[in-house]
Design a protein around this motif. Structure first.
Motif, PDB file in Angstrom:
ATOM      1  N   ILE A   1       0.564  13.391  -4.568  1.00  0.00           N
ATOM      2  CA  ILE A   1       0.553  11.947  -4.338  1.00  0.00           C
ATOM      3  C   ILE A   1      -0.824  11.411  -4.738  1.00  0.00           C
ATOM      4  CG2 ILE A   1       0.875  10.129  -2.592  1.00  0.00           C
ATOM      5  CD1 ILE A   1       3.371  11.937  -3.238  1.00  0.00           C
ATOM      6  N   LEU A   2      -0.833  10.281  -5.413  1.00  0.00           N
ATOM      7  CA  LEU A   2      -2.095   9.680  -5.865  1.00  0.00           C
ATOM      8  C   LEU A   2      -2.993   9.353  -4.671  1.00  0.00           C
ATOM      9  CD1 LEU A   2      -0.719   7.199  -8.557  1.00  0.00           C
ATOM     10  CD2 LEU A   2      -1.965   9.328  -8.978  1.00  0.00           C
ATOM     11  N   PRO A   3      -4.314   9.571  -4.821  1.00  0.00           N
ATOM     12  CA  PRO A   3      -5.252   9.307  -3.715  1.00  0.00           C
ATOM     13  C   PRO A   3      -5.143   7.892  -3.120  1.00  0.00           C
ATOM     14  CG  PRO A   3      -6.360  10.503  -5.462  1.00  0.00           C
ATOM     15  CD  PRO A   3      -4.992  10.157  -5.978  1.00  0.00           C
ATOM     16  N   THR A   4      -4.914   6.887  -3.981  1.00  0.00           N
ATOM     17  CA  THR A   4      -4.797   5.519  -3.450  1.00  0.00           C
ATOM     18  C   THR A   4      -3.574   5.389  -2.536  1.00  0.00           C
ATOM     19  OG1 THR A   4      -3.649   4.879  -5.475  1.00  0.00           O
ATOM     20  CG2 THR A   4      -5.993   4.338  -5.351  1.00  0.00           C
ATOM     21  N   LEU A   5      -2.483   6.018  -2.929  1.00  0.00           N
ATOM     22  CA  LEU A   5      -1.257   6.000  -2.124  1.00  0.00           C
ATOM     23  C   LEU A   5      -1.462   6.811  -0.838  1.00  0.00           C
ATOM     24  CD1 LEU A   5       1.595   4.941  -1.928  1.00  0.00           C
ATOM     25  CD2 LEU A   5       2.375   6.873  -3.303  1.00  0.00           C
ATOM     26  N   GLN A   6      -2.186   7.924  -0.942  1.00  0.00           N
ATOM     27  CA  GLN A   6      -2.493   8.735   0.250  1.00  0.00           C
ATOM     28  C   GLN A   6      -3.215   7.882   1.289  1.00  0.00           C
ATOM     29  OE1 GLN A   6      -4.720  12.333  -0.599  1.00  0.00           O
ATOM     30  NE2 GLN A   6      -3.388  12.870  -2.316  1.00  0.00           N
ATOM     31  N   LYS A   7      -4.225   7.134   0.826  1.00  0.00           N
ATOM     32  CA  LYS A   7      -5.013   6.287   1.741  1.00  0.00           C
ATOM     33  C   LYS A   7      -4.121   5.245   2.416  1.00  0.00           C
ATOM     34  CE  LYS A   7      -9.548   6.681  -0.396  1.00  0.00           C
ATOM     35  NZ  LYS A   7      -9.865   6.641  -1.816  1.00  0.00           N
ATOM     36  N   GLN A   8      -3.219   4.632   1.627  1.00  0.00           N
ATOM     37  CA  GLN A   8      -2.323   3.609   2.187  1.00  0.00           C
ATOM     38  C   GLN A   8      -1.415   4.212   3.260  1.00  0.00           C
ATOM     39  OE1 GLN A   8      -0.443   2.413  -1.503  1.00  0.00           O
ATOM     40  NE2 GLN A   8      -1.567   0.463  -1.537  1.00  0.00           N
ATOM     41  N   ILE A   9      -0.878   5.382   2.975  1.00  0.00           N
ATOM     42  CA  ILE A   9       0.036   6.044   3.916  1.00  0.00           C
ATOM     43  C   ILE A   9      -0.710   6.411   5.196  1.00  0.00           C
ATOM     44  CG2 ILE A   9       1.422   8.126   4.303  1.00  0.00           C
ATOM     45  CD1 ILE A   9       2.131   7.935   1.228  1.00  0.00           C
ATOM     46  N   ILE A  10      -1.896   7.009   5.048  1.00  0.00           N
ATOM     47  CA  ILE A  10      -2.704   7.396   6.213  1.00  0.00           C
ATOM     48  C   ILE A  10      -3.035   6.161   7.049  1.00  0.00           C
ATOM     49  CG2 ILE A  10      -4.980   8.300   6.947  1.00  0.00           C
ATOM     50  CD1 ILE A  10      -3.062  10.535   6.015  1.00  0.00           C
ATOM     51  N   SER A  11      -3.442   5.073   6.391  1.00  0.00           N
ATOM     52  CA  SER A  11      -3.788   3.838   7.108  1.00  0.00           C
ATOM     53  C   SER A  11      -2.599   3.322   7.908  1.00  0.00           C
ATOM     54  CB  SER A  11      -4.245   2.738   6.147  1.00  0.00           C
ATOM     55  OG  SER A  11      -5.463   3.101   5.565  1.00  0.00           O
ATOM     56  N   LYS A  12      -1.427   3.317   7.268  1.00  0.00           N
ATOM     57  CA  LYS A  12      -0.222   2.820   7.938  1.00  0.00           C
ATOM     58  C   LYS A  12       0.137   3.712   9.126  1.00  0.00           C
ATOM     59  CE  LYS A  12       2.994  -0.245   8.232  1.00  0.00           C
ATOM     60  NZ  LYS A  12       2.636  -1.621   8.587  1.00  0.00           N
ATOM     61  N   LEU A  13       0.056   5.032   8.945  1.00  0.00           N
ATOM     62  CA  LEU A  13       0.370   5.963  10.034  1.00  0.00           C
ATOM     63  C   LEU A  13      -0.600   5.785  11.210  1.00  0.00           C
ATOM     64  CD1 LEU A  13       1.200   9.194   7.990  1.00  0.00           C
ATOM     65  CD2 LEU A  13       2.823   7.782   9.275  1.00  0.00           C
ATOM     66  N   GLU A  14      -1.874   5.530  10.897  1.00  0.00           N
ATOM     67  CA  GLU A  14      -2.862   5.296  11.956  1.00  0.00           C
ATOM     68  C   GLU A  14      -2.590   3.966  12.651  1.00  0.00           C
ATOM     69  OE1 GLU A  14      -6.774   7.836  10.543  1.00  0.00           O
ATOM     70  OE2 GLU A  14      -6.507   5.839   9.678  1.00  0.00           O
ATOM     71  N   GLU A  15      -2.272   2.968  11.853  1.00  0.00           N
ATOM     72  CA  GLU A  15      -1.970   1.636  12.402  1.00  0.00           C
ATOM     73  C   GLU A  15      -0.775   1.711  13.365  1.00  0.00           C
ATOM     74  OE1 GLU A  15       0.195  -2.261  10.596  1.00  0.00           O
ATOM     75  OE2 GLU A  15      -1.365  -1.383   9.310  1.00  0.00           O
ATOM     76  N   LEU A  16       0.232   2.502  13.004  1.00  0.00           N
ATOM     77  CA  LEU A  16       1.425   2.663  13.842  1.00  0.00           C
ATOM     78  C   LEU A  16       1.202   3.675  14.981  1.00  0.00           C
ATOM     79  CD1 LEU A  16       4.062   2.852  10.952  1.00  0.00           C
ATOM     80  CD2 LEU A  16       3.690   0.915  12.496  1.00  0.00           C
ATOM     81  N   ASN A  17      -0.003   4.250  15.012  1.00  0.00           N
ATOM     82  CA  ASN A  17      -0.391   5.259  16.011  1.00  0.00           C
ATOM     83  C   ASN A  17       0.430   6.547  15.943  1.00  0.00           C
ATOM     84  OD1 ASN A  17      -2.382   5.934  17.844  1.00  0.00           O
ATOM     85  ND2 ASN A  17      -1.098   5.440  19.612  1.00  0.00           N
ATOM     86  N   PHE A  18       0.911   6.881  14.750  1.00  0.00           N
ATOM     87  CA  PHE A  18       1.591   8.161  14.551  1.00  0.00           C
ATOM     88  C   PHE A  18       0.582   9.230  14.145  1.00  0.00           C
ATOM     89  CE2 PHE A  18       5.399   5.496  14.024  1.00  0.00           C
ATOM     90  CZ  PHE A  18       6.245   6.167  14.881  1.00  0.00           C
ATOM     91  N   LEU A  19      -0.607   8.773  13.785  1.00  0.00           N
ATOM     92  CA  LEU A  19      -1.670   9.683  13.372  1.00  0.00           C
ATOM     93  C   LEU A  19      -2.900   9.323  14.187  1.00  0.00           C
ATOM     94  CD1 LEU A  19      -1.635  11.910  11.305  1.00  0.00           C
ATOM     95  CD2 LEU A  19      -2.549  10.344   9.627  1.00  0.00           C
ATOM     96  N   ASN A  20      -3.274  10.224  15.100  1.00  0.00           N
ATOM     97  CA  ASN A  20      -4.394   9.957  15.990  1.00  0.00           C
ATOM     98  C   ASN A  20      -4.997  11.317  16.353  1.00  0.00           C
ATOM     99  OD1 ASN A  20      -5.911   9.652  18.386  1.00  0.00           O
ATOM    100  ND2 ASN A  20      -4.779   7.815  18.958  1.00  0.00           N
ATOM    101  N   ASP A  21      -6.145  11.621  15.779  1.00  0.00           N
ATOM    102  CA  ASP A  21      -6.735  12.944  15.984  1.00  0.00           C
ATOM    103  C   ASP A  21      -7.089  13.219  17.450  1.00  0.00           C
ATOM    104  OD1 ASP A  21      -6.332  13.742  13.401  1.00  0.00           O
ATOM    105  OD2 ASP A  21      -8.434  13.639  12.781  1.00  0.00           O
ATOM    106  N   GLU A  22      -7.470  12.183  18.208  1.00  0.00           N
ATOM    107  CA  GLU A  22      -7.786  12.396  19.634  1.00  0.00           C
ATOM    108  C   GLU A  22      -6.537  12.836  20.394  1.00  0.00           C
ATOM    109  OE1 GLU A  22      -9.853   9.118  21.491  1.00  0.00           O
ATOM    110  OE2 GLU A  22     -11.275   9.027  19.821  1.00  0.00           O
ATOM    111  N   GLU A  23      -5.429  12.155  20.141  1.00  0.00           N
ATOM    112  CA  GLU A  23      -4.166  12.519  20.795  1.00  0.00           C
ATOM    113  C   GLU A  23      -3.705  13.902  20.320  1.00  0.00           C
ATOM    114  OE1 GLU A  23      -2.555  10.953  23.323  1.00  0.00           O
ATOM    115  OE2 GLU A  23      -4.338   9.672  23.269  1.00  0.00           O
ATOM    116  N   PHE A  24      -3.929  14.183  19.038  1.00  0.00           N
ATOM    117  CA  PHE A  24      -3.562  15.485  18.490  1.00  0.00           C
ATOM    118  C   PHE A  24      -4.316  16.602  19.215  1.00  0.00           C
ATOM    119  CE2 PHE A  24      -4.443  19.020  15.590  1.00  0.00           C
ATOM    120  CZ  PHE A  24      -3.146  19.435  15.328  1.00  0.00           C
TER     121      PHE A  24
END
Length: 170
Positions: free
Chosen positions: A53-76
Motif C-alpha cells: 500500500i502506498l505510504p500516503t494511503l497508509q497514513k490516511q488509513i492509520i489516521s482514520k483508525l486512530e480517529e475512530l479509536n480502533f488503533l490506540n497503542d496505550e489501550e493495546f
C-alpha cells in the motif's frame, strides 16, 4: 399466439455497486484484521507495507483508525499485559520485549513497571509454574529446579522472582 416475453437476465438488484475507493477497501480490510485482536500502530503499518500500500494511503488509513479509536497503542499495551498475565503468565521482561517488537514506544513500555508490581509478578510466576510442577514432580530435586528455573527465565521472570518461587516449592 403464445409470445415469449423478453426477460432481462440481470435484475436491477444485481446492478454494480459503486466501486469502493482503495482507501475504503484497505480501511475495511484493516478493520477486519483488528476485529480478531487489537494491534499496535506498527503492526498495522507493517501489514499495509507487506500489502504494498502506498505510504500516503497508509497514513490516511492509520489516521482514520486512530480517529475512530480502533488503533490506540496505550489501550493495546493494557490489553497485551492482560493477555500475558491471565492467559499465558509471563514476566515483565518478556512482556517489555514483546511490546518493543510490536513497535510500542519506550515510554509506554516503561509504564509496565507501574502496571505489574513485583508481587503480581511472583503470582504470575507461580501460575506459570503450576502445570510444570506437576509434570516434573518426579524428577530429582536439582533437575527439577534446573528445569523450572529455565522455564521461568524463558517466560521473562526476574531471577529474584524465580528464586522466590523455587524457595516456596522447596
Amino acid at each position: 399466439g403464445n409470445k415469449l416475453k423478453a426477460v432481462n437476465p440481470c435484475p436491477k438488484s444485481w446492478a454494480k455497486k459503486p466501486r469502493m475507493s482503495d482507501f475504503e477497501k484497505w480501511l475495511n480490510k484493516s478493520l477486519k484484521l483488528l476485529s480478531f485482536r487489537p494491534r499496535s500502530k506498527k503492526e498495522i503499518l507493517s501489514w499495509l507495507e507487506r500489502k504494498k500500500i502506498l505510504p500516503t494511503l497508509q497514513k490516511q488509513i492509520i489516521s482514520k483508525l486512530e480517529e475512530l479509536n480502533f488503533l490506540n497503542d496505550e489501550e493495546f499495551v493494557k490489553w497485551w499485559i492482560e493477555q500475558r498475565t491471565i492467559f499465558r503468565p509471563m514476566g515483565r521482561r518478556r512482556i517489555e520485549m514483546e511490546l518493543k517488537q510490536k513497535g510500542i514506544s519506550g515510554e509506554l513500555v516503561e509504564s509496565i513497571k507501574y502496571q505489574v508490581s513485583s508481587k503480581d509478578e511472583i503470582e504470575f510466576a507461580r501460575k506459570a509454574a503450576e502445570k510444570k510442577i506437576r509434570l516434573w514432580q518426579n524428577l530429582p530435586p536439582d533437575k527439577f529446579r534446573q528445569k523450572l528455573t529455565g522455564f521461568l527465565a524463558r517466560r521473562g521472570f526476574s531471577w529474584e522472582t524465580i528464586k522466590d518461587v523455587i524457595k516456596e516449592i522447596d
